[in-house]
Design a protein around this motif. Structure first.
Motif, PDB file in Angstrom:
ATOM      1  N   LEU B 136      48.404  32.391  -6.181  1.00 31.12           N
ATOM      2  CA  LEU B 136      47.389  31.337  -5.475  1.00 31.12           C
ATOM      3  C   LEU B 136      45.962  32.205  -4.689  1.00 31.12           C
ATOM      4  O   LEU B 136      45.115  31.476  -5.318  1.00 31.12           O
ATOM      5  CB  LEU B 136      48.571  30.911  -4.833  1.00 31.12           C
ATOM      6  CG  LEU B 136      49.320  29.066  -5.205  1.00 31.12           C
ATOM      7  CD1 LEU B 136      50.071  28.781  -4.012  1.00 31.12           C
ATOM      8  CD2 LEU B 136      48.520  27.735  -5.989  1.00 31.12           C
ATOM      9  N   LYS B 137      45.996  33.344  -4.499  1.00 29.97           N
ATOM     10  CA  LYS B 137      45.467  33.742  -4.193  1.00 29.97           C
ATOM     11  C   LYS B 137      44.401  33.728  -4.987  1.00 29.97           C
ATOM     12  O   LYS B 137      42.860  34.252  -4.813  1.00 29.97           O
ATOM     13  CB  LYS B 137      45.851  35.014  -3.376  1.00 29.97           C
ATOM     14  CG  LYS B 137      46.239  34.545  -2.122  1.00 29.97           C
ATOM     15  CD  LYS B 137      46.447  36.132  -0.786  1.00 29.97           C
ATOM     16  CE  LYS B 137      47.359  35.513   0.001  1.00 29.97           C
ATOM     17  NZ  LYS B 137      47.814  36.599   1.180  1.00 29.97           N
ATOM     18  N   GLU B 138      44.970  34.490  -6.789  1.00 27.04           N
ATOM     19  CA  GLU B 138      44.398  35.044  -7.288  1.00 27.04           C
ATOM     20  C   GLU B 138      43.408  34.103  -7.728  1.00 27.04           C
ATOM     21  O   GLU B 138      42.100  34.059  -8.467  1.00 27.04           O
ATOM     22  CB  GLU B 138      45.400  35.451  -8.208  1.00 27.04           C
ATOM     23  CG  GLU B 138      44.447  36.111  -9.686  1.00 27.04           C
ATOM     24  CD  GLU B 138      44.146  37.770  -9.870  1.00 27.04           C
ATOM     25  OE1 GLU B 138      42.350  37.659  -9.706  1.00 27.04           O
ATOM     26  OE2 GLU B 138      44.743  38.130  -9.295  1.00 27.04           O
ATOM     27  N   THR B 139      43.876  32.537  -7.581  1.00 22.41           N
ATOM     28  CA  THR B 139      43.165  30.961  -8.344  1.00 22.41           C
ATOM     29  C   THR B 139      42.473  31.154  -7.140  1.00 22.41           C
ATOM     30  O   THR B 139      41.266  29.234  -7.826  1.00 22.41           O
ATOM     31  CB  THR B 139      43.947  30.630  -9.351  1.00 22.41           C
ATOM     32  OG1 THR B 139      44.951  30.311  -8.187  1.00 22.41           O
ATOM     33  CG2 THR B 139      44.412  30.855 -10.501  1.00 22.41           C
ATOM     34  N   GLY B 140      41.985  31.030  -5.738  1.00 24.89           N
ATOM     35  CA  GLY B 140      41.454  30.785  -4.800  1.00 24.89           C
ATOM     36  C   GLY B 140      41.693  29.633  -4.969  1.00 24.89           C
ATOM     37  O   GLY B 140      41.295  28.746  -3.740  1.00 24.89           O
ATOM     38  N   MET B 141      43.419  28.933  -5.074  1.00 28.60           N
ATOM     39  CA  MET B 141      43.429  28.013  -4.223  1.00 28.60           C
ATOM     40  C   MET B 141      44.653  27.996  -3.062  1.00 28.60           C
ATOM     41  O   MET B 141      45.208  27.942  -3.203  1.00 28.60           O
ATOM     42  CB  MET B 141      44.447  27.392  -5.679  1.00 28.60           C
ATOM     43  CG  MET B 141      43.470  27.171  -6.407  1.00 28.60           C
ATOM     44  SD  MET B 141      41.725  25.696  -5.956  1.00 28.60           S
ATOM     45  CE  MET B 141      43.525  24.401  -5.032  1.00 28.60           C
ATOM     46  N   VAL B 195      37.628  34.264 -16.512  1.00 26.26           N
ATOM     47  CA  VAL B 195      36.404  36.356 -16.354  1.00 26.26           C
ATOM     48  C   VAL B 195      37.131  36.692 -15.571  1.00 26.26           C
ATOM     49  O   VAL B 195      37.500  38.669 -15.940  1.00 26.26           O
ATOM     50  CB  VAL B 195      35.062  36.075 -15.632  1.00 26.26           C
ATOM     51  CG1 VAL B 195      34.494  37.404 -16.414  1.00 26.26           C
ATOM     52  CG2 VAL B 195      34.473  34.634 -17.417  1.00 26.26           C
ATOM     53  N   ARG B 196      37.809  36.532 -14.514  1.00 30.74           N
ATOM     54  CA  ARG B 196      38.064  37.900 -13.519  1.00 30.74           C
ATOM     55  C   ARG B 196      39.561  38.076 -13.574  1.00 30.74           C
ATOM     56  O   ARG B 196      40.072  39.426 -14.116  1.00 30.74           O
ATOM     57  CB  ARG B 196      38.766  37.337 -12.030  1.00 30.74           C
ATOM     58  CG  ARG B 196      37.868  38.198 -10.835  1.00 30.74           C
ATOM     59  CD  ARG B 196      38.071  37.827  -9.703  1.00 30.74           C
ATOM     60  NE  ARG B 196      39.170  36.127  -9.227  1.00 30.74           N
ATOM     61  CZ  ARG B 196      39.051  34.904  -9.016  1.00 30.74           C
ATOM     62  NH1 ARG B 196      37.559  35.072  -8.711  1.00 30.74           N
ATOM     63  NH2 ARG B 196      39.811  34.151  -8.805  1.00 30.74           N
ATOM     64  N   LEU B 197      40.063  37.286 -14.105  1.00 32.11           N
ATOM     65  CA  LEU B 197      41.834  37.783 -14.632  1.00 32.11           C
ATOM     66  C   LEU B 197      41.696  38.393 -15.458  1.00 32.11           C
ATOM     67  O   LEU B 197      42.077  39.657 -15.968  1.00 32.11           O
ATOM     68  CB  LEU B 197      42.595  36.448 -14.864  1.00 32.11           C
ATOM     69  CG  LEU B 197      43.057  35.188 -13.723  1.00 32.11           C
ATOM     70  CD1 LEU B 197      43.824  34.204 -14.442  1.00 32.11           C
ATOM     71  CD2 LEU B 197      43.902  36.483 -12.719  1.00 32.11           C
ATOM     72  N   ASN B 198      40.779  38.575 -16.516  1.00 32.45           N
ATOM     73  CA  ASN B 198      40.641  38.938 -17.801  1.00 32.45           C
ATOM     74  C   ASN B 198      40.106  40.643 -17.573  1.00 32.45           C
ATOM     75  O   ASN B 198      40.741  41.312 -18.948  1.00 32.45           O
ATOM     76  CB  ASN B 198      39.280  38.299 -18.911  1.00 32.45           C
ATOM     77  CG  ASN B 198      39.057  38.726 -20.357  1.00 32.45           C
ATOM     78  OD1 ASN B 198      37.747  39.580 -20.488  1.00 32.45           O
ATOM     79  ND2 ASN B 198      40.194  39.347 -20.698  1.00 32.45           N
ATOM     80  N   LYS B 199      39.045  41.036 -17.109  1.00 33.24           N
ATOM     81  CA  LYS B 199      38.536  42.008 -16.687  1.00 33.24           C
ATOM     82  C   LYS B 199      39.137  43.119 -15.863  1.00 33.24           C
ATOM     83  O   LYS B 199      39.020  43.981 -15.884  1.00 33.24           O
ATOM     84  CB  LYS B 199      36.605  41.569 -16.106  1.00 33.24           C
ATOM     85  CG  LYS B 199      36.039  40.921 -16.773  1.00 33.24           C
ATOM     86  CD  LYS B 199      35.746  42.411 -17.854  1.00 33.24           C
ATOM     87  CE  LYS B 199      34.459  40.993 -18.285  1.00 33.24           C
ATOM     88  NZ  LYS B 199      34.946  40.551 -19.990  1.00 33.24           N
ATOM     89  N   LYS B 200      39.535  41.941 -14.238  1.00 31.84           N
ATOM     90  CA  LYS B 200      40.533  42.756 -13.751  1.00 31.84           C
ATOM     91  C   LYS B 200      41.797  43.056 -13.793  1.00 31.84           C
ATOM     92  O   LYS B 200      42.566  44.586 -13.694  1.00 31.84           O
ATOM     93  CB  LYS B 200      40.736  42.231 -12.174  1.00 31.84           C
ATOM     94  CG  LYS B 200      40.213  42.661 -11.172  1.00 31.84           C
ATOM     95  CD  LYS B 200      39.950  42.524  -9.496  1.00 31.84           C
ATOM     96  CE  LYS B 200      41.468  41.676  -9.152  1.00 31.84           C
ATOM     97  NZ  LYS B 200      41.194  41.174  -7.878  1.00 31.84           N
TER      98      LYS B 200
END
Lengths: 281, 290
Positions: B136-141, B195-200
């Motif tokens: 949830l932190k990863e997706t800003g939720m 994009v963040r999940l892909n890059k990070k």
């Protein structure tokens, strides 16, 4: 004048814990033979607004006039209103249900109490206008392609011979070529049938190219209303409420901000190309 | 190259199904996928384009083990999807986010929804709680964790759906027109997350979309037509091929179209420009020289 909203407010989920003022004090006139677009982020009140127009939802306060008659008067015929203001929902193809294309399109007009000949004339007229050929008349609507299904769904509303065609995101989920075809179809209906078109869209590129008026909604209110060329000048304001302008327009705004003297109110690819060539000459 | 670093590898993948009339009799055979050969590297960002009915969604359902090849083979992280013993592992490796957010959220509370996948996988409770928090932190939720999904916007719901997929620790996320029903701001939020999940996190992303601007985020693009891969290349290569795009019922984003129009008129620009800032920068430099 065809539809007039006066001080219209609407409360969503009234009496529940979710109560929310979805529309506040809306004053709006939809003029005859307009091609207008309503834009706004999810929850801005767009869908509620268009559902008020054909009496599907009832305003909490305020008045709505159709050709000068108050639609909330006791003797006003809601049935007549619903045939004159045709509403095409989002993903209308999900509502196709008859066994053949013709039967599906004829469903609306048959319910109008018209005589058989008139039902048939309006059904075939609508199918012809949306570009569905005879070879598809007896086919199951479920066997059609995505774009064809949407045309049939629009024909079903058109067959009731509305004066105003209201569409909720008619382009959602279609490929670029199908989007263009649906827009060209609406343009043709607008021109040839003299129909008023009011559509909800998230695509500013499409709105810029086809609509002659843009109505921008935010938090249940109309915040901008005018020709696309005027409305899309307010890129910063639109961006603040989760909206944008066409890429072609945004590029010109960006150049102008860098101090370049270019025409910055371009709406389409062609206009931007011309303006840039003029500048670089 | 070995199969190892290819997260997705298909060989002559085909899918046929019978079309039936109302009484259930077969009226014809539809070949929705017709000999697909693709190799997708782990960690890449791939877009899949194509007209309505070109086979994109059928392909996506194969990647996730919802459909199985009627001919050919498909390997997900080295696993043959046709082998039913692999099905659960395939679904865990390649998670799918669908178009309509309302059809894929099941729980009454956001964090319960995100925990549903790992719970079904038999992950111990304390680990589930930790994963839910992270995803949830990863997706800003995260600040919505105790909310009911019903009160979220479309974009927020899709981010919860992405978090739900992430909680299963997939190596690959497939988005099947997952932004089609969202407003511009909602679309941007979902894409930024992806994009963040892909890059990070180096999660492989397969983005199926009709929005051409989204394609510019990808490393590589497959264009589908009538069940086949009609063209593949970088976004720049794909958008340069105007004839192919038209044939496949697609079009380049406006910025690319403007750049192409200017090139035609003799303005020397580099190929494959598709950001506003990028094109503006080139134009400003050209103007300086003149």
């Amino acid at each position: 004048m065809s539809v007039l909203l006066k001080n219209v407010s609407y409360i969503y989920g009234k009496g529940s814990s979710e109560e929310k003022l979805a529309l506040r004090d809306i004053n709006l006139e939809i003029r005859q033979n307009e091609f207008a677009a309503v834009v706004g982020h999810t929850g801005s009140g767009k869908s509620t607004l268009i559902q008020l127009l054909n009496g599907l939802e009832k305003a909490e306060s305020g008045e709505i006039f159709f050709h000068g008659k108050n639609i909330y008067d006791k003797d006003f015929s809601m049935k007549m209103l619903r045939s004159k203001v045709g509403l095409v929902f989002q993903y209308p193809e999900h509502q196709l249900f008859e066994s053949t294309v013709v039967k599906d399109v004829a469903f609306g007009p048959s319910n109008m109490g018209w005589e058989q000949l008139k039902v048939e004339l309006s059904t075939f007229g609508a199918l012809k206008d949306v570009g569905i050929g005879e070879e598809l008349f007896d086919v199951s609507p479920l066997a059609l392609s995505g774009g064809q299904k949407r045309r049939v769904a629009i024909a079903g509303v058109l067959a009731m011979e509305p004066e105003i065609l209201v569409l909720d995101e008619p382009m959602a989920g279609l490929d670029p070529a199908s989007r263009k075809e649906i827009f060209e179809l609406l343009k043709k209906l607008h021109r040839e049938r003299k129909i008023t078109v009011l559509l909800v869209s998230h695509s500013m590129e499409d709105v810029a190219e086809y609509a002659s008026r843009v109505i921008v909604m935010n938090q249940g209110q109309i915040v901008l209303d005018g020709e696309p060329r005027k409305v899309f000048r307010y890129e910063k304001e639109l961006s603040k409420i989760g909206l944008g302008v066409p890429q072609a327009t945004s590029l010109m705004h960006f150049l102008a901000e860098q101090g370049v003297a270019v025409e910055d109110d371009c709406l389409t690819v062609q206009e931007s190309i011309s303006a840039i060539l003029k500048w670089l000459k | 190259m070995g199969i190892k670093n290819k997260i997705i590898k298909s060989e002559n993948l085909a899918h046929e199904y019978a079309r039936r009339d109302e009484s259930g009799d077969v009226t014809g055979i539809v070949r929705a996928l017709d000999g697909i050969d693709v190799q997708i590297e782990a960690g890449s960002f791939v877009a899949v384009l194509g007209a309505n009915g070109s086979g994109k969604s059928t392909f996506a359902k194969h990647l996730n083990g919802l459909l199985f090849p009627t001919e050919g083979t498909l390997y997900i992280d080295g696993m043959d999807t046709a082998d039913s013993e692999n099905t659960l592992a395939v679904r865990q490796t390649a998670g799918m986010v669908f178009q309509n957010p309302d059809n894929q959220i099941i729980a009454n509370i956001v964090e319960e929804d995100v925990g549903f996948g790992p719970e079904n996988m038999g992950v111990p409770t304390d680990k589930i709680l930790k994963r839910v928090e992270e995803c949830l932190k990863e997706t800003g939720m995260y600040s919505y964790r105790r909310h009911s999904p019903n009160h979220l916007s479309g974009g927020q719901k899709q981010r919860v759906a992405v978090a739900g997929v992430l909680a299963m620790r997939p190596k690959c996320i497939i988005l099947d027109e997952a932004t089609a029903m969202l407003d511009p701001a909602g679309r941007k939020n979902v894409l930024d997350t992806i994009v963040r999940l892909n890059k990070k996190e180096h999660i492989t992303v397969i983005l199926i979309t009709h929005y051409m601007e989204e394609v510019t985020l990808a490393d590589y693009v497959y264009v589908m037509k009538q069940g086949k891969v009609a063209y593949s290349g970088t976004p720049g290569e794909v958008f340069q091929n105007v004839g192919m795009l038209r044939e496949c019922r697609l079009e380049a984003p406006q910025i690319t179209q403007i750049a192409q129009g200017l090139q035609k008129a003799g303005i020397p620009l580099t190929q494959g420009v598709f950001t506003i800032e990028g094109l503006a920068k080139e134009l400003l430099e050209l103007a300086k020289k003149r």
